[in-house]
Design a protein around this motif. Sequence first.
Motif, short mmCIF file in Angstrom:
data_model
loop_
_atom_site.label_atom_id
_atom_site.label_comp_id
_atom_site.label_asym_id
_atom_site.label_seq_id
_atom_site.Cartn_x
_atom_site.Cartn_y
_atom_site.Cartn_z
N ASN A 84 -2.22 28.20 48.68
CA ASN A 84 -2.01 27.11 47.74
C ASN A 84 -1.62 27.70 46.39
O ASN A 84 -1.60 28.91 46.22
CB ASN A 84 -3.23 26.16 47.66
N GLN A 85 -1.28 26.80 45.47
CA GLN A 85 -0.83 27.24 44.15
C GLN A 85 -1.77 26.75 43.06
O GLN A 85 -1.36 26.51 41.92
CB GLN A 85 0.62 26.78 43.91
N LEU B 178 1.86 33.64 39.19
CA LEU B 178 1.31 32.29 39.06
C LEU B 178 0.29 32.22 37.93
O LEU B 178 0.20 31.21 37.23
CB LEU B 178 0.67 31.83 40.37
N MET B 179 -0.48 33.28 37.73
CA MET B 179 -1.52 33.28 36.69
C MET B 179 -0.92 33.39 35.28
O MET B 179 -1.59 33.09 34.30
CB MET B 179 -2.51 34.42 36.93
N ASP B 180 0.34 33.78 35.17
CA ASP B 180 1.02 33.84 33.88
C ASP B 180 1.46 32.42 33.51
O ASP B 180 2.33 31.85 34.16
CB ASP B 180 2.23 34.78 33.97
N LYS B 181 0.85 31.87 32.47
CA LYS B 181 1.10 30.47 32.08
C LYS B 181 2.55 30.20 31.69
O LYS B 181 2.97 29.05 31.62
CB LYS B 181 0.17 30.06 30.93
N LYS B 182 3.35 31.25 31.44
CA LYS B 182 4.77 31.06 31.12
C LYS B 182 5.57 30.67 32.36
O LYS B 182 6.68 30.15 32.24
CB LYS B 182 5.36 32.33 30.51
N ASN B 183 5.03 30.95 33.54
CA ASN B 183 5.74 30.65 34.79
C ASN B 183 5.32 29.30 35.34
O ASN B 183 4.18 28.86 35.12
CB ASN B 183 5.45 31.75 35.81
N PRO B 184 6.22 28.63 36.07
CA PRO B 184 5.85 27.34 36.65
C PRO B 184 4.76 27.48 37.71
O PRO B 184 4.78 28.43 38.49
CB PRO B 184 7.15 26.83 37.27
N GLN B 185 3.81 26.54 37.70
CA GLN B 185 2.73 26.61 38.69
C GLN B 185 3.24 26.26 40.07
O GLN B 185 2.87 26.90 41.05
CB GLN B 185 1.58 25.66 38.30
N ILE B 186 4.06 25.27 40.18
CA ILE B 186 4.61 24.88 41.48
C ILE B 186 6.02 25.44 41.56
O ILE B 186 6.90 25.08 40.78
CB ILE B 186 4.62 23.35 41.65
#
Length: 195
Positions: free
Chosen positions: A51-52, A89-97
Amino acid sequence: EQAPDLGEDRQETMFPSPTQSGTPSRVTGIHKQALDIISGPESGGSYDAMNQGTINDRIVGSTLNSKTKIGKSLTSMTLGEIIQRQSYLMDKKNPQISNYGIYAAGRYQIIPITFKSAMKNAGLTEKDLFTPENQDRMGIAVLKSQGIGAWTSGGSRYNASETAIIKRAQNEPITYAPTTLTSSQLSSQRSEEHT
């Protein structure tokens, strides 16, 4: 136990190498029972589940077949690739989905904060594949170090007898049995190891 003779190789007893006898090893006994119980609510037993993470208390990017979300089977990826995708994914600059990021990975839904220690405690490296055998080893490593709490932070998902099996497995020595692979599976595994 008597020490090995000079030059004698002995099998590792805590976490035997998946390739010591030329084939991977599978967890058996009480540990297999515990892992089967844990995997039920975590992944439906799928080694390619992922999951993401969550948005507004809702799990997103959840699937039992990672190919549908990220175009690759988790079991064909190295542990390093999983770590890289979890870090992304843990880098908030990247999209979660997205079609790249992973939060919870595999049959035991191992999350980023736990993944590296589970890998290390299982005697694995980033170059090892996230195979079913290695996921089992990592699941046992999490169970041994964190206990049932690693999977019950949101409340228990197990009945009393299941909980007793999981707790017993945490305290008993690990047992393994060799996995029988067909010659084509063994050939494929060897070619993947050399790429």
